[in-house]
Design an enzyme around this catalytic site. Structure first.
Site, short mmCIF file in Angstrom:
data_model
loop_
_atom_site.label_atom_id
_atom_site.label_comp_id
_atom_site.label_asym_id
_atom_site.label_seq_id
_atom_site.Cartn_x
_atom_site.Cartn_y
_atom_site.Cartn_z
N VAL A 211 5.55 -0.78 2.59
CA VAL A 211 4.27 -0.82 3.56
C VAL A 211 3.45 -1.82 2.92
O VAL A 211 2.83 -1.42 1.91
CB VAL A 211 3.83 0.60 3.91
N LYS B 41 4.92 -2.06 8.08
CA LYS B 41 6.11 -1.33 7.45
C LYS B 41 7.29 -2.12 7.47
O LYS B 41 7.71 -2.52 8.64
CB LYS B 41 6.40 -0.06 8.12
N ASP C 251 8.82 15.93 11.03
CA ASP C 251 8.69 15.55 9.65
C ASP C 251 7.13 15.82 9.29
O ASP C 251 6.69 14.98 8.49
CB ASP C 251 9.23 14.40 9.34
N ILE D 73 0.62 -1.21 -0.04
CA ILE D 73 -0.10 0.03 0.08
C ILE D 73 1.05 1.12 0.04
O ILE D 73 0.21 2.34 -0.21
CB ILE D 73 -0.87 -0.16 1.29
N GLY D 74 2.02 1.33 0.28
CA GLY D 74 3.00 2.29 0.08
C GLY D 74 4.63 1.84 0.14
O GLY D 74 4.61 0.99 0.43
N GLU D 75 5.07 3.08 -0.05
CA GLU D 75 6.56 2.82 -0.19
C GLU D 75 7.28 3.89 0.28
O GLU D 75 6.74 5.08 -0.10
CB GLU D 75 7.12 2.62 -1.77
N PHE E 299 13.09 3.97 2.52
CA PHE E 299 13.79 2.64 2.90
C PHE E 299 12.92 1.82 3.40
O PHE E 299 13.17 0.74 4.29
CB PHE E 299 14.61 3.25 4.26
N SER E 300 11.52 1.91 3.08
CA SER E 300 10.69 0.76 3.38
C SER E 300 9.43 0.51 2.30
O SER E 300 9.29 1.32 1.48
CB SER E 300 10.11 1.24 4.89
N1 LIG Z 1 -0.65 2.74 9.00
C1 LIG Z 1 -0.74 3.20 7.66
N2 LIG Z 1 -1.98 3.01 7.25
C2 LIG Z 1 -2.13 3.11 5.71
N3 LIG Z 1 -1.03 3.54 4.92
C3 LIG Z 1 0.14 3.56 5.62
C4 LIG Z 1 0.28 3.34 6.93
N4 LIG Z 1 1.80 3.53 7.15
C5 LIG Z 1 2.23 3.94 6.22
N5 LIG Z 1 1.23 3.82 5.06
C6 LIG Z 1 1.73 4.26 3.52
O1 LIG Z 1 3.30 3.87 3.24
C7 LIG Z 1 3.74 4.86 3.02
C8 LIG Z 1 5.07 4.90 3.47
O2 LIG Z 1 5.13 5.28 4.65
P1 LIG Z 1 6.38 5.65 5.78
O3 LIG Z 1 6.14 7.11 5.41
O4 LIG Z 1 6.00 5.41 7.24
O5 LIG Z 1 7.65 5.12 5.18
P2 LIG Z 1 9.15 5.66 5.21
O6 LIG Z 1 10.12 4.84 4.81
O7 LIG Z 1 9.14 6.46 6.65
O8 LIG Z 1 8.76 6.88 4.10
P3 LIG Z 1 9.58 8.14 3.89
O9 LIG Z 1 10.07 8.17 2.50
O10 LIG Z 1 8.71 9.34 3.98
O11 LIG Z 1 10.80 8.06 4.99
C9 LIG Z 1 3.03 6.12 3.47
O12 LIG Z 1 3.19 7.49 2.71
C10 LIG Z 1 1.62 5.86 3.04
O13 LIG Z 1 1.07 6.01 2.09
#
Ligand SMILES: Nc1ncnc2c1ncn2[C@@H]1O[C@H](COP(=O)(O)OP(=O)(O)OP(=O)(O)O)[C@@H](O)[C@H]1O
Length: 507
Positions: free
Chosen positions: A130, A147, A254, A122-124, A127-128
C-alpha cells in the site's frame, strides 16, 4: 537506527529494505539476499523476542515458501540484533553470486500506473503493498492510498483446494472487494472511502482515501491498552460502520485492530510521555485517535440468504461457528468486535495459543478469561458487553443493534436520567445521513462531557482518582484510578505474523 540493515544467516548476507525495525513494529519487511534465488519477508514485532522469516526459494531444486525461523535478542530500546537461525535448511541454495539492489525494487508498481505518482510505501499485506500517492493530473492534490496487488503474487499463492486453503485474491475477489468497498463507503465516514480502480498487465490498483493516523493496532502497541473512554470511542465508530454494512446485507468477516485506521488528533497533556494515553475528550477522542475508519473489504461478502459457509478471517478473531463449518451470518462480525474491544481494554487478544489446534479449541469453547491484574480495574459494564459479544452461540450473541444499545457503550448517555432529552442513540443517528450523524454524535457527546461537573477529581501521589456520579458508579465501579505504568503485559503472547500467515482464505 541503521539504513539498509544487513544481517548474515548461515553465511548468506541479507539486506532489509525497510530496516528500521524499531519503528517498523509488527510490519512485514521485504528482505533480499546475495542469492538470486533467495528472497522473502520477515515480520519485526518488538513485543516478541523472535523474528520469523519467510524465505521464498525460487530455484528449481528447492521448494517455494520454505519457512525459516530466526531468533534475535530484543534490547531494552526495542532493537533486535544478533539474528541467528533456529531451523535452517538452506544447503540446497547454491547461487549466491548476484546481490539484490534494494533500489532496483523501489516501486516497480509505478511503471504501469496511470494518473498517480507513488510517494511512499505505507503498508503491506499478505498479498499487497500500500502506497501514499498523489494525483498528477492536477485535479485534486490530496494524497490518496493505493493498494497494489501483484497478479504474479496471486498466482504463486494459489493453493489447491484439498490443502484446505485457496488463493486469496483472484480477479473476481479483487472486483468483489472494489464493489463492496465502493458501496459501503458511500456517504459513510466510518469506512475508508473508495476512490477508484485500475488494472494493468501486472497489477491491480485500488485507490482509496488516505487515513493518516495509522492502524489502531499500532496504537495498542504504543499505549499498551486503552482507557474505557477511548475504547468506547473507537468501538462505537466501528459499530456504526458495521451497522451500515449489515443494513446493506454485507458482512465484513475480518474485523481486527489491524483493519481499523484513524485520523490523528493532537496529543494533549502528559508532555514528553507519548507512551501514555492523554486526557480523553468526549466527542473528539484521545491518545491521538480521532475519527476511526474500518478498512480492508477483501473478505467482505454480500449475504443474500442470510447464511454463508465459507471459512475466512484471521484466526484469533474468527468466531466458533466458522470453525465448526456451520452456516454463519452477520454474527461473525459481532464476535470480531468483541475480540477488538477485549484487546483494546487490556492490550492482548482474548484467544491466543501458539498451537493452531489449541487455539481453535479455545475459541470453540469460548475459553477466555478476564485475567487479574489487567482486568481488575475494568468496569463490570465493559465486561458485560464483552461477554455478550463473545457468546459462543451465535443466536444468543449480541447483534449490532443490541450492542449499539448496550448500557456500557452508552454510558455517557446513562449518566443522569435528567439528561434524557440529550440521549442520542447511535441507532437513531443512523437514520440520518452520515455527515449529519457525525455532527449530531459529536455535539451530543461534547454536551454530555460539559455536564460532567459532578465528577470529583482527587489526587493521591501520582495517581488521580475520579469519583463519579452514583449512576455511573453502578456501571463502572466506585473508583477509577489511572494506574498506568505499573502493569506490564506479557506481550509475547501476540503475534501479528501468525495472525496474518494463518489467515484462512476461502471464497
Ligand atoms: N486507506 C489507507 N490509508 C492508510 N493506510 C492504509 C490504507 N489502506 C491500507 N493501509 C495500510 O496498509 C496495510 C495493508 O492494507 P490491507 O490490509 O488492505 O492489505 P491486505 O493485503 O488486505 O492485508 P492483509 O494481510 O490483512 O490481508 C494496512 O494494514 C494499513 O496499515
Amino acid at each position: 537506527m541503521s539504513v539498509n540493515q544487513k544481517f548474515v544467516v548461515d553465511g548468506i548476507d541479507f539486506c532489509s529494505q525497510t530496516p528500521n525495525i524499531t519503528d517498523g513494529q509488527n510490519k512485514l519487511h521485504r528482505i533480499t539476499s546475495n542469492s538470486d534465488n533467495l528472497h522473502g519477508s520477515f515480520v519485526s514485532d518488538c513485543r516478541r523476542s523472535s523474528l520469523s522469516v519467510d524465505i521464498d526459494t525460487t530455484s528449481s531444486d528447492t521448494e517455494n515458501g520454505d519457512e525459516i525461523c530466526l531468533e534475535s535478542r530484543l534490547h531494552d530500546d526495542g532493537y533486535f540484533d544478533d539474528i541467528f537461525p533456529v531451523e535452517l535448511e538452506l544447503d540446497k541454495v547454491s547461487d549466491t553470486s548476484s546481490y539484490y539492489s534494494s533500489l532496483e525494487y523501489q516501486f516497480p508498481e509505478q511503471s504501469e500506473l496511470h494518473n498517480y505518482k507513488l510517494l511512499d510505501k505505507i503498508g503491506e499485506g499478505a498479498f499487497s503493498r500500500v502506497f501514499k500517492a498523489v494525483d498528477i493530473t492536477g485535479v485534486d492534490q490530496t494524497p490518496v492510498a493505493i493498494k497494489v496487488i501483484t497478479k504474479e503474487n496471486i498466482l504463486s499463492n494459489e493453493i489447491s483446494e484439498d490443502d484446505n486453503r485457496i488463493k486469496s485474491s483472484s480477479r473476481k475477489q479483487v472486483m468483489n472487494e472494489c464493489a463492496i468497498h465502493r458501496m459501503v463507503s458511500k456517504d459513510n465516514p466510518y469506512c475508508t472511502k473508495f476512490i477508484g480502480f485500475q488494472e494493468s498487465a501486472s497489477y491491480y490498483y485500488l485507490v482509496s482515501e488516505l487515513v493518516t493516523g495509522g492502524e489502531i493496532f499500532d496504537k495498542i502497541v504504543q499505549l499498551t491498552y486503552f482507557s474505557e473512554d477511548l475504547a468506547r470511542h473507537v468501538v462505537t465508530q466501528v459499530a456504526i460502520a458495521v451497522k451500515h454494512m449489515h443494513l446493506m446485507g454485507i458482512v465484513h468477516r475480518d474485523i481486527k485492530p489491524e483493519n481499523l485506521l484513524f485520523e490523528p488528533i493532537p496529543f494533549q497533556g502528559h508532555q514528553g510521555d507519548a507512551q501514555k494515553e492523554d486526557e480523553f475528550k468526549l466527542g473528539v477522542g484521545g491518545g491521538g485517535i480521532g475519527l476511526v475508519k474500518l478498512m480492508d473489504f477483501g473478505l467482505a461478502k454480500r449475504i443474500y440468504d442470510n447464511t454463508a459457509k465459507t471459512p475466512c478471517g484471521t484466526i484469533e478473531y474468527t468466531s466458533p461457528e466458522i470453525f465448526c463449518s456451520k452456516p454463519y451470518s452477520m454474527e461473525v462480525d459481532m464476535w470480531g468486535i468483541g475480540c477488538v474491544l477485549f484487546t483494546l481494554l487490556c492490550g492482548y487478544p482474548p484467544f491466543y495459543e501458539k498451537s493452531h489446534t489449541k487455539l481453535v479449541k479455545k475459541i470453540c469453547k469460548g475459553d477466555y478469561e478476564f485475567l487479574a491484574p489487567w482486568w481488575d480495574d475494568i468496569s463490570s459494564g465493559a465486561k458485560n458487553a464483552i461477554t455478550h459479544l463473545l457468546e459462543v452461540d451465535p443466536s444468543k450473541r449480541y447483534d449490532i443493534n443490541d450492542f449499539l444499545n448496550d448500557p456500557w457503550l452508552n454510558s455517557y448517555d446513562c449518566l443522569k436520567p435528567s439528561q434524557s432529552e440529550t440521549y442520542v442513540t447511535v441507532d437513531s443517528i443512523l437514520n440520518g445521513s452520515f455527515d449529519e450523524a457525525t455532527e449530531i454524535l459529536h455535539s451530543a457527546l461534547s454536551y454530555q462531557s460539559q455536564k460532567r461537573d459532578d465528577i470529583d477529581h482527587t489526587r493521591h501521589g501520582n495517581t488521580e482518582y475520579i469519583y463519579m456520579a452514583e449512576e455511573e458508579r453502578e456501571l463502572r465501579g466506585s473508583w477509577i484510578g489511572e494506574p498506568k505504568g505499573h502493569l506490564t503485559l506479557d506481550i509475547t503472547r501476540s503475534s501479528v505474523y501468525r495472525r496474518r500467515k494463518d489467515k484462512i482464505l476461502f471464497w
